[in-house]
Enzyme design. Sequence first.
Site, PDB file in Angstrom:
ATOM      1  CB  ALA A   1      -6.574  -1.185   9.458  1.00  8.13           C
TER       2      ALA A   1
ATOM      3  CE  LYS B   1      -3.076   2.365  -2.776  1.00 10.48           C
ATOM      4  NZ  LYS B   1      -2.870   0.921  -3.065  1.00 10.48           N
TER       5      LYS B   1
ATOM      6  CG  ASP C   1      -3.913 -10.246  -2.699  1.00  6.32           C
ATOM      7  OD1 ASP C   1      -4.393 -11.371  -2.423  1.00  6.32           O
ATOM      8  OD2 ASP C   1      -4.249  -9.211  -2.103  1.00  6.32           O
TER       9      ASP C   1
END
Length: 416
Positions: free
Chosen positions: A130, A149, A239
């Site tokens: 997304a 990216k 993370d």
Amino acid sequence: MYTRMQRKLPRADPPQAPSLPSLYEDTEEEDNNEAPPVVAPEPEQPNSTNTCSGTKSSTALEAAALEAADKDNTPTPEITYMSTSSSSCSSTNEQQKTVEEDSLEKLRSIVSVGDPMKKYVEWEKIASGAFGTVYAATDTATGGEVAIKQVCLQKQLKKERIVDELIVMRDNKHPNIVNYLDSYLVGDKLWIVMEYLDGGSLSAVVKEISMSEGMMAAVSRECLQALAFLHCHQVIHRDLKGDNILLGMDGSVKLADFGLAARITPEQSKRSSVVGTVHWMAPEYLTKEEYGPKVDIWALGITVIEMLEGEPPYFWELPRRAMQLIISKGIPELQSRENLSPALQDFLNRCLQADEDSRWSAEELLQHPFLLSAMPLSGLTTVINAANQLREASRQRKGFGMPSSSSIDGWNSEQN
């Protein structure tokens, strides 16, 4: 090393763990491998209600947010709190606008000038989500393969985070961290050029194959070397999980995705914002106002369980229930714990101390006897190849045909 033939699956599909969307997440099956077009800026997206936030003060609001996430089975990126004052919200919006303008100015001072389409050729799309797309490409100057990216800045609600990610990657070079190479602003998109790892993610491997203790020790050691470096340089990853550990066919093990990383200082050695992926979150994340670098150590312990069992504890529980279980029960009894060596059991115990102060640091864990059993990293090549073959065979049996490149390369997160 053995395959994961049978696993108890209480539901048809697992819930999505609540983390900020990873740009390595493959949410679409597309075969478009062409280079990305240079496009005009996209229209401004509507502001999320989460962008006007206050302080942590209402457990009722937290419960409501989590309950809403459970009902529609969607991620809860970050727990934030709405202010009931319209003037406060207006002031916050103005402050956020100023922060965004400052962030864009910082970006312009960091990125390179030039046309990346001329420097990089042979583009191949390897993952999309997304919030962006990842391509593999060839650097015309070196002939080497890179990962690019592409981030749509208009879709970034907090543009300062993408700036922080760039700065953390740029300023923290280490053999066990995915290397930042360059960046460009093209239209309203930020392109981040990184080294490309061809072995995929750790999670993609351990979903298919259970590693030996020696290989788990080797991977854990490489991760700890990265964490010790980051913590020494006042950075918390926040993370750490199998999706964000990338492997190379040469035996490389590297920590990736610094989109949630936080920088600390001697004056501010703790953080308080709740971000990350629930099933890897330390108890103090969920119960205390502040936490430090040792949340990464807890996440490493959960990642070792992921290597053992193919998934983290409570993975099949909805996010709110998983949070409650982590707080009330800690980590459940491991499957076949009696088959684990005493060294591995003790290593996990040191990582998964509920009390943050009792949990070992990365530097201490690097001296743990479990790491003495580490196998040569060259053995990862066999493990990665075996996992890829099993994944392909599974897809063939299910009638999906040949896997797409994104499912092989591992710059995606098939399951959080």
